[in-house]
Write an enzyme that holds these catalytic residues in place. Structure first.
Site, PDB file in Angstrom:
ATOM      1  CB  ALA A  70      -0.962   0.068   1.358  1.00 37.63           C
ATOM      2  CB  SER A 109       9.662  -3.350   3.030  1.00 40.65           C
ATOM      3  OG  SER A 109       9.591  -2.295   2.469  1.00 40.65           O
ATOM      4  CG  ASP A 162      10.677   3.852   3.122  1.00 40.24           C
ATOM      5  OD1 ASP A 162      10.036   4.761   2.884  1.00 40.24           O
ATOM      6  OD2 ASP A 162      10.887   2.791   2.250  1.00 40.24           O
TER       7      ASP A 162
HETATM    8  C1  GLA Z   1      10.000   4.049  -1.307  1.00 38.65           C
HETATM    9  C2  GLA Z   1      11.683   3.791  -0.862  1.00 38.65           C
HETATM   10  C3  GLA Z   1      12.012   5.302  -0.038  1.00 38.65           C
HETATM   11  C4  GLA Z   1      11.840   6.510  -1.012  1.00 38.65           C
HETATM   12  C5  GLA Z   1      10.317   6.510  -1.574  1.00 38.65           C
HETATM   13  C6  GLA Z   1      10.090   7.492  -2.572  1.00 38.65           C
HETATM   14  O1  GLA Z   1       9.239   4.049  -0.198  1.00 38.65           O
HETATM   15  O2  GLA Z   1      11.662   2.860   0.028  1.00 38.65           O
HETATM   16  O3  GLA Z   1      13.253   4.917   0.079  1.00 38.65           O
HETATM   17  O4  GLA Z   1      12.732   6.530  -2.249  1.00 38.65           O
HETATM   18  O5  GLA Z   1       9.899   5.134  -2.185  1.00 38.65           O
HETATM   19  O6  GLA Z   1      10.064   8.611  -1.944  1.00 38.65           O
END
Ligand code: GLA
Length: 356
Positions: free
Chosen positions: A105, A110, A154
Site C-alpha cells: 500500500a 518492508s 522509510d
Molecule cells: C520508497 C523507498 C524510499 C523512497 C520512496 C520515494 O518508499 O523505499 O526510500 O525512495 O519510495 O520517496
C-alpha cells in the site's frame, strides 16, 4: 527463555518524493499501524520465522550462507545477515510476525518488518545501536540482501516517529527533526486496491535517471541544484525526472515553514503540487492513484492529496479536517468503486511514535 516483543510502525511520506537517494529533503510521519514481532531465543543455531498474514514459514540455519530467496522472510533474514556482517553474534531464535499494515500500500511494510526485527534482535541478544545506525543497517539489508535500492526515508520514519509530529529528514547531512503537525487535521490514506511492488524495475530505473541528470549537471547529487539550474538540461525524460526531485526539495523546505506557521491550506496545496509533478515529470503515478487524488480534491474541505511512497501503485494520502475524515473517506471509496470496480481501502491515520 523469556518471550520479548517489538513493534515498528509504517510511515506516510508527506512531501519529498524520491528525494532520499538524491541526498535531498523529506517530510514524513510514522503511523499507528505497523508490525509486531514476538519471540525468544532457542538452544540451537536454528531460526524459525512465521507470519500470521503470509505463508510459508521459514526455517534455517544462520551458519549457512544467507541468500535472498524472494520470499517475505528475506526481510528479517536480511536483518540477521546485516547484523552478522557488522560483527554482532546472532544465535538461534524463533519469531512470529503480526502486521496491521496493508502490504503493497506504499506505507512501507518492508521498513516496518526490518525495523521491528532489528529492534527485536538487539534486545534479544543485548546489542546497543543508535537509532540512526539501526536505520542504516536496515537500509543495508534492503539494498544488499533483498536487492531494492531504497533510500533512508522509510527506516528513519519508522524509528524516529513522534506522536502528532512530522519528521523532517535531510538525507545528505543525516539530520532529523520532528515538527508539530497541523492541528485538527488527519492523514487519510487510501489504498488503490492495485498493489505496488518496488521489486519491479521502475524504482531502480528512476534512480538511474536521477543519477544521470546529476552527472550531466556535473554535481554529486540532485541535492546540489535548483529547478532553475535543471532547466539548462535539454528537454526530455532526464530533465523531467530531475525537475521532480528539485521541485520536491523546494516543496519540503517550504512545507517545513508552513508547518511551523500552521498554514494547513498552503501545506495541502504543496501536496497536490507534488502529485502533479509525479504525474508530469516523474511518471510514477497510475490511473488509479490519479483518480483517487481527483476524487479527494473534488471533496469540499480536502486541503490536498498526493501519492505516497515509491508510486507505480499503492496509496495516496489526503490532508483532511479531522471532523469530516470518515465522511470524506466513504464518499471517495464509494465513487472509486462505481468508477473502477475496485474496492479502495481508506485508513484515517493517527501520527504515532516510532519503533519500541
Ligand atoms: C520508497 C523507498 C524510499 C523512497 C520512496 C520515494 O518508499 O523505499 O526510500 O525512495 O519510495 O520517496
Amino acid at each position: 527463555m523469556a518471550e520479548i516483543s517489538s513493534f515498528a510502525p509504517g510511515r506516510v511520506e508527506l512531501l519529498g518524493n524520491h528525494t532520499d537517494y538524491n541526498e535531498g529533503l523529506v517530510l514524513s510521519a510514522a503511523i499507528h499501524l505497523g508490525i509486531t514481532v514476538t519471540g525468544k531465543g532457542v538452544a540451537s543455531d536454528r531460526v524459525h520465522l512465521q507470519s500470521r498474514q503470509i505463508a510459508p514459514p521459514w526455517e534455517g540455519d544462520l551458519k549457512e550462507e544467507l541468500r535472498a530467496q524472494k520470499i517475505w522472510a528475506d526481510y528479517p533474514r536480511g536483518i540477521a545477515w546485516a547484523l552478522q556482517k557488522e560483527g554482532w553474534a546472532i544465535e538461534g531464535f524463533e519469531a512470529q510476525f503480526d502486521s496491521t499494515l496493508p502490504v503493497g500500500a506504499g506505507l512501507s511494510s518492508s521498513a516496518a518488518i526490518e525495523v521491528a526485527t532489528a529492534v527485536f534482535l538487539c534486545r534479544l541478544f543485548h546489542f546497543t545501536l543508535s537509532p540512526l545506525k539501526l536505520a542504516k543497517l536496515c537500509r543495508k539489508a534492503e539494498n544488499e540482501f533483498v536487492g531494492v535500492q531504497c533510500g533512508l526515508l522509510d527506516q528513519v520514519s519508522s524509528l524516529f516517529g513522534k506522536k502528532n509530529h512530522a519528521i523532517f529528514l535531510d538525507c545528505r547531512h543525516e539530520r532529523i527533526e520532528t515538527i508539530p503537525f497541523l492541528n485538527n487535521t488527519v492523514l487519510l490514506v487510501i489504498h488503490s486496491g492495485v498493489p505496488h511492488a518496488l521489486t519491479g524495475g521502475e524504482y531502480n530505473d528512476r534512480r538511474r535517471d536521477c543519477f544521470e541528470a546529476a552527472r550531466l549537471l556535473e554535481v554529486t547529487a540532485l541535492r546540489d541544484v535548483s529547478s532553475e539550474q535543471v532547466l539548462q538540461l535539454p528537454e526530455g525524460q532526464i530533465r523531467k525526472r530531475a525537475l521532480h526531485i528539485t521541485g520536491e526539495n523546494e516543496r519540503v523546505s517550504k512545507g517545513v515553514d508552513l508547518l511551523r506557521e500552521g498554514d494547513v491550506c498552503q501545506f495541502g496545496a504543496l501536496m497536490t503540487a507534488s502529485h502533479r509533478s509525479s504525474q508530469e515529470n516523474f511518471e510514477n503515478s497510475t490511473p488509479a492513484l490519479d483518480l483517487l487524488v481527483e476524487l479527494s480534491l473534488n471533496q469540499p474541505h480536502v486541503y490536498g492529496a498526493r501519492l505516497t511512497g515509491g508510486g507505480f501503485g499503492g496509496a495516496i494520502v489526503a490532508l483532511v479536517p479531522q471532523s469530516v475524515a470518515q465522511q470524506v473517506a466513504e464518499n471517495i471509496t464509494r465513487t472509486y468503486f462505481q468508477r473502477t470496480g475496485y474496492s479502495a481501502k481508506a485508513v484515517v491515520c493517527k501520527i504515532a511514535d516510532g519503533a519500541r
